[in-house]
Design a protein around this motif. Structure first.
Motif, PDB file in Angstrom:
ATOM      1  N   SER A   1       0.830  -1.216   0.000  1.00  9.09           N
ATOM      2  CA  SER A   1       0.000   0.000   0.000  1.00  9.09           C
ATOM      3  C   SER A   1       0.865   1.268   0.000  1.00  9.09           C
ATOM      4  CB  SER A   1      -0.971  -0.002   1.183  1.00  9.09           C
ATOM      5  OG  SER A   1      -0.278   0.091   2.402  1.00  9.09           O
ATOM      6  N   ILE A   2       1.976   1.248   0.721  1.00  7.72           N
ATOM      7  CA  ILE A   2       2.880   2.406   0.727  1.00  7.72           C
ATOM      8  C   ILE A   2       3.457   2.623  -0.674  1.00  7.72           C
ATOM      9  CG2 ILE A   2       5.120   3.245   1.571  1.00  7.72           C
ATOM     10  CD1 ILE A   2       4.395   1.880   4.267  1.00  7.72           C
ATOM     11  N   ILE A   3       3.883   1.545  -1.293  1.00  9.71           N
ATOM     12  CA  ILE A   3       4.475   1.642  -2.630  1.00  9.71           C
ATOM     13  C   ILE A   3       3.448   2.139  -3.642  1.00  9.71           C
ATOM     14  CG2 ILE A   3       5.415   0.256  -4.523  1.00  9.71           C
ATOM     15  CD1 ILE A   3       6.890  -1.379  -2.335  1.00  9.71           C
ATOM     16  N   LYS A   4       2.240   1.590  -3.598  1.00  7.53           N
ATOM     17  CA  LYS A   4       1.190   2.033  -4.527  1.00  7.53           C
ATOM     18  C   LYS A   4       0.909   3.521  -4.361  1.00  7.53           C
ATOM     19  CE  LYS A   4      -1.361  -2.205  -5.393  1.00  7.53           C
ATOM     20  NZ  LYS A   4      -2.656  -2.898  -5.243  1.00  7.53           N
ATOM     21  N   LYS A   5       0.894   3.972  -3.110  1.00  7.89           N
ATOM     22  CA  LYS A   5       0.632   5.389  -2.842  1.00  7.89           C
ATOM     23  C   LYS A   5       1.708   6.274  -3.466  1.00  7.89           C
ATOM     24  CE  LYS A   5       0.515   8.747   0.859  1.00  7.89           C
ATOM     25  NZ  LYS A   5       0.988   8.993   2.194  1.00  7.89           N
ATOM     26  N   HIS A   6       2.960   5.873  -3.341  1.00  5.95           N
ATOM     27  CA  HIS A   6       4.064   6.725  -3.803  1.00  5.95           C
ATOM     28  C   HIS A   6       4.384   6.572  -5.282  1.00  5.95           C
ATOM     29  CE1 HIS A   6       5.116   8.575  -0.013  1.00  5.95           C
ATOM     30  NE2 HIS A   6       4.873   7.413   0.555  1.00  5.95           N
ATOM     31  N   LEU A   7       4.048   5.444  -5.874  1.00  3.11           N
ATOM     32  CA  LEU A   7       4.364   5.266  -7.297  1.00  3.11           C
ATOM     33  C   LEU A   7       3.356   5.947  -8.212  1.00  3.11           C
ATOM     34  CD1 LEU A   7       5.745   1.644  -7.754  1.00  3.11           C
ATOM     35  CD2 LEU A   7       6.966   3.796  -7.770  1.00  3.11           C
ATOM     36  N   GLY A   8       2.165   6.195  -7.732  1.00  2.00           N
ATOM     37  CA  GLY A   8       1.180   6.896  -8.555  1.00  2.00           C
ATOM     38  C   GLY A   8       0.867   6.145  -9.836  1.00  2.00           C
ATOM     39  N   SER A   9       1.197   6.746 -10.971  1.00  2.00           N
ATOM     40  CA  SER A   9       0.845   6.171 -12.274  1.00  2.00           C
ATOM     41  C   SER A   9       1.767   5.032 -12.704  1.00  2.00           C
ATOM     42  CB  SER A   9       0.873   7.260 -13.350  1.00  2.00           C
ATOM     43  OG  SER A   9       2.181   7.757 -13.478  1.00  2.00           O
ATOM     44  N   LEU A  10       2.799   4.754 -11.936  1.00  2.00           N
ATOM     45  CA  LEU A  10       3.751   3.700 -12.299  1.00  2.00           C
ATOM     46  C   LEU A  10       3.378   2.375 -11.625  1.00  2.00           C
ATOM     47  CD1 LEU A  10       7.013   5.802 -11.901  1.00  2.00           C
ATOM     48  CD2 LEU A  10       5.856   5.215 -14.022  1.00  2.00           C
ATOM     49  N   GLN A  11       2.096   2.030 -11.641  1.00  2.00           N
ATOM     50  CA  GLN A  11       1.603   0.847 -10.929  1.00  2.00           C
ATOM     51  C   GLN A  11       2.181  -0.464 -11.442  1.00  2.00           C
ATOM     52  OE1 GLN A  11      -0.400   0.957  -8.065  1.00  2.00           O
ATOM     53  NE2 GLN A  11       0.253   3.078  -8.264  1.00  2.00           N
ATOM     54  N   ASN A  12       2.671  -0.497 -12.676  1.00  2.00           N
ATOM     55  CA  ASN A  12       3.233  -1.734 -13.208  1.00  2.00           C
ATOM     56  C   ASN A  12       4.586  -2.076 -12.576  1.00  2.00           C
ATOM     57  OD1 ASN A  12       3.919   0.602 -14.613  1.00  2.00           O
ATOM     58  ND2 ASN A  12       4.515  -0.493 -16.440  1.00  2.00           N
ATOM     59  N   TYR A  13       5.126  -1.202 -11.737  1.00  2.00           N
ATOM     60  CA  TYR A  13       6.394  -1.465 -11.062  1.00  2.00           C
ATOM     61  C   TYR A  13       6.216  -1.838  -9.591  1.00  2.00           C
ATOM     62  CZ  TYR A  13       8.467   0.545 -15.216  1.00  2.00           C
ATOM     63  OH  TYR A  13       8.840   0.780 -16.515  1.00  2.00           O
TER      64      TYR A  13
ATOM     65  N   GLU B   1       5.093  -4.606  -7.991  1.00  2.00           N
ATOM     66  CA  GLU B   1       5.604  -5.916  -7.577  1.00  2.00           C
ATOM     67  C   GLU B   1       7.134  -5.933  -7.516  1.00  2.00           C
ATOM     68  OE1 GLU B   1       5.444 -10.536  -9.063  1.00  2.00           O
ATOM     69  OE2 GLU B   1       3.827  -9.193  -9.662  1.00  2.00           O
ATOM     70  N   GLU B   2       7.751  -5.336  -8.513  1.00  2.00           N
ATOM     71  CA  GLU B   2       9.215  -5.261  -8.544  1.00  2.00           C
ATOM     72  C   GLU B   2       9.736  -4.463  -7.354  1.00  2.00           C
ATOM     73  OE1 GLU B   2      12.667  -3.374 -11.450  1.00  2.00           O
ATOM     74  OE2 GLU B   2      10.673  -3.744 -12.282  1.00  2.00           O
ATOM     75  N   CYS B   3       9.074  -3.379  -7.036  1.00  2.00           N
ATOM     76  CA  CYS B   3       9.495  -2.534  -5.917  1.00  2.00           C
ATOM     77  C   CYS B   3       9.296  -3.262  -4.585  1.00  2.00           C
ATOM     78  CB  CYS B   3       8.716  -1.217  -5.950  1.00  2.00           C
ATOM     79  SG  CYS B   3       9.306   0.009  -4.776  1.00  2.00           S
ATOM     80  N   VAL B   4       8.181  -3.978  -4.429  1.00  2.00           N
ATOM     81  CA  VAL B   4       7.946  -4.760  -3.210  1.00  2.00           C
ATOM     82  C   VAL B   4       9.087  -5.756  -3.014  1.00  2.00           C
ATOM     83  CG1 VAL B   4       6.475  -6.529  -2.157  1.00  2.00           C
ATOM     84  CG2 VAL B   4       5.435  -4.497  -3.182  1.00  2.00           C
ATOM     85  N   ASN B   5       9.459  -6.444  -4.086  1.00  2.00           N
ATOM     86  CA  ASN B   5      10.565  -7.405  -3.998  1.00  2.00           C
ATOM     87  C   ASN B   5      11.872  -6.719  -3.578  1.00  2.00           C
ATOM     88  OD1 ASN B   5       8.935  -9.552  -4.711  1.00  2.00           O
ATOM     89  ND2 ASN B   5       9.385  -9.355  -6.893  1.00  2.00           N
ATOM     90  N   ASP B   6      12.103  -5.518  -4.111  1.00  2.00           N
ATOM     91  CA  ASP B   6      13.316  -4.775  -3.733  1.00  2.00           C
ATOM     92  C   ASP B   6      13.284  -4.356  -2.260  1.00  2.00           C
ATOM     93  OD1 ASP B   6      14.503  -5.066  -6.167  1.00  2.00           O
ATOM     94  OD2 ASP B   6      14.217  -2.983  -6.822  1.00  2.00           O
ATOM     95  N   VAL B   7      12.113  -4.028  -1.763  1.00  2.00           N
ATOM     96  CA  VAL B   7      11.978  -3.666  -0.344  1.00  2.00           C
ATOM     97  C   VAL B   7      12.299  -4.879   0.527  1.00  2.00           C
ATOM     98  CG1 VAL B   7      10.339  -3.013   1.468  1.00  2.00           C
ATOM     99  CG2 VAL B   7      10.344  -1.786  -0.715  1.00  2.00           C
ATOM    100  N   LEU B   8      11.734  -6.035   0.178  1.00  2.00           N
ATOM    101  CA  LEU B   8      11.992  -7.252   0.951  1.00  2.00           C
ATOM    102  C   LEU B   8      13.487  -7.591   0.934  1.00  2.00           C
ATOM    103  CD1 LEU B   8       8.927  -9.380  -0.198  1.00  2.00           C
ATOM    104  CD2 LEU B   8       9.192  -8.123   1.963  1.00  2.00           C
ATOM    105  N   LEU B   9      14.107  -7.430  -0.230  1.00  2.00           N
ATOM    106  CA  LEU B   9      15.543  -7.686  -0.341  1.00  2.00           C
ATOM    107  C   LEU B   9      16.344  -6.684   0.493  1.00  2.00           C
ATOM    108  CD1 LEU B   9      17.741  -9.403  -1.719  1.00  2.00           C
ATOM    109  CD2 LEU B   9      17.722  -7.734  -3.583  1.00  2.00           C
TER     110      LEU B   9
ATOM    111  N   TRP C   1      10.297   0.959  10.480  1.00  2.00           N
ATOM    112  CA  TRP C   1      11.539   0.834   9.709  1.00  2.00           C
ATOM    113  C   TRP C   1      11.254   0.222   8.341  1.00  2.00           C
ATOM    114  CZ3 TRP C   1      14.834  -3.534   8.503  1.00  2.00           C
ATOM    115  CH2 TRP C   1      16.125  -3.184   8.069  1.00  2.00           C
ATOM    116  N   VAL C   2      10.458  -0.840   8.315  1.00  2.00           N
ATOM    117  CA  VAL C   2      10.083  -1.478   7.045  1.00  2.00           C
ATOM    118  C   VAL C   2       9.272  -0.493   6.193  1.00  2.00           C
ATOM    119  CG1 VAL C   2       8.684  -3.321   6.011  1.00  2.00           C
ATOM    120  CG2 VAL C   2      10.178  -3.837   7.957  1.00  2.00           C
ATOM    121  N   ALA C   3       8.362   0.242   6.819  1.00  2.00           N
ATOM    122  CA  ALA C   3       7.543   1.224   6.098  1.00  2.00           C
ATOM    123  C   ALA C   3       8.423   2.322   5.491  1.00  2.00           C
ATOM    124  CB  ALA C   3       6.500   1.824   7.027  1.00  2.00           C
ATOM    125  N   ALA C   4       9.440   2.754   6.224  1.00  2.00           N
ATOM    126  CA  ALA C   4      10.349   3.795   5.715  1.00  2.00           C
ATOM    127  C   ALA C   4      11.130   3.274   4.514  1.00  2.00           C
ATOM    128  CB  ALA C   4      11.295   4.260   6.814  1.00  2.00           C
TER     129      ALA C   4
END
Length: 181
Positions: A31-43, A45-53, A72-75
């Motif tokens: 949800s944090i990523i979706k909020k900040h990516l705006g129109s770049l929603q196709n990224y 899943e990739e961003c979530v994976n990068d956060v987990l990594l 910390w995870v949210a940041a």
């Protein structure tokens, strides 16, 4: 789920820690990523994976005295999403600029082709020698002295031919605009 358990597993490089992290915080991160990516929603899943990594690789930097694990995870999610937005938004801007440049070039080529067609049609009304003279002098910018030497004629002869040709083209153009042709 206890954050201490997740931290312990990840610190010990146990995949169970990553599974627990996903179970506990995937919704928040997404949800944090979706909020900040705006129109770049196709990224997303990739961003979530990068956060987990990033959590996996940087768990040693987590300091319980400064922040909760959840915050910390949210940041990390927030800043990864902002990085993605910068990276892909600038890429989209570059792509848009390339598309604009291509469009301008295409329009320029189209206009040049239209002008060339009009000039060719106009010069078609001259005899072959005069047409060649007009093309060399007016379109290619060859000096009359050079044309005269190559053709072995006088410069005054070329001026006369240019003058007669211009008159002929002007008459043709006037007849055309008056509906004569």
């Amino acid at each position: 789920m206890d954050d201490d358990l997740i931290i312990t597993y990840i610190t010990r490089r146990k995949e169970k820690g990553l599974e627990l992290l996903i179970d506990s915080y995937a919704g928040l991160v997404t949800s944090i990523i979706k909020k900040h990516l705006g129109s770049l929603q196709n990224y997303v899943e990739e961003c979530v994976n990068d956060v987990l990594l990033a959590v996996w690789n940087n768990i040693s930097r987590f300091d319980k005295s400064k922040n909760s694990f959840k915050n910390w995870v949210a940041a990390i999610a927030k800043y990864k999403a902002i990085d993605y937005k910068r990276k892909y938004a600038s890429g989209m801007m570059e792509q848009s600029l390339v598309e604009i440049e291509e469009s301008v070039q295409l329009n320029k080529n189209t206009i040049q082709n239209e002008i060339k067609a009009e000039v060719d049609e106009l010069l078609h009304h001259l005899n072959e020698d005069d047409r060649e003279l007009f093309e060399k002098y007016y379109l290619e910018g060859v000096q009359l002295e050079d044309i005269a030497k190559r053709k072995k004629v006088s410069i005054s002869n070329l001026y006369n031919r240019l003058s007669r040709g211009r008159r002929k083209l002007k008459n043709f153009s006037n007849n055309r605009t008056e509906g004569g042709v």
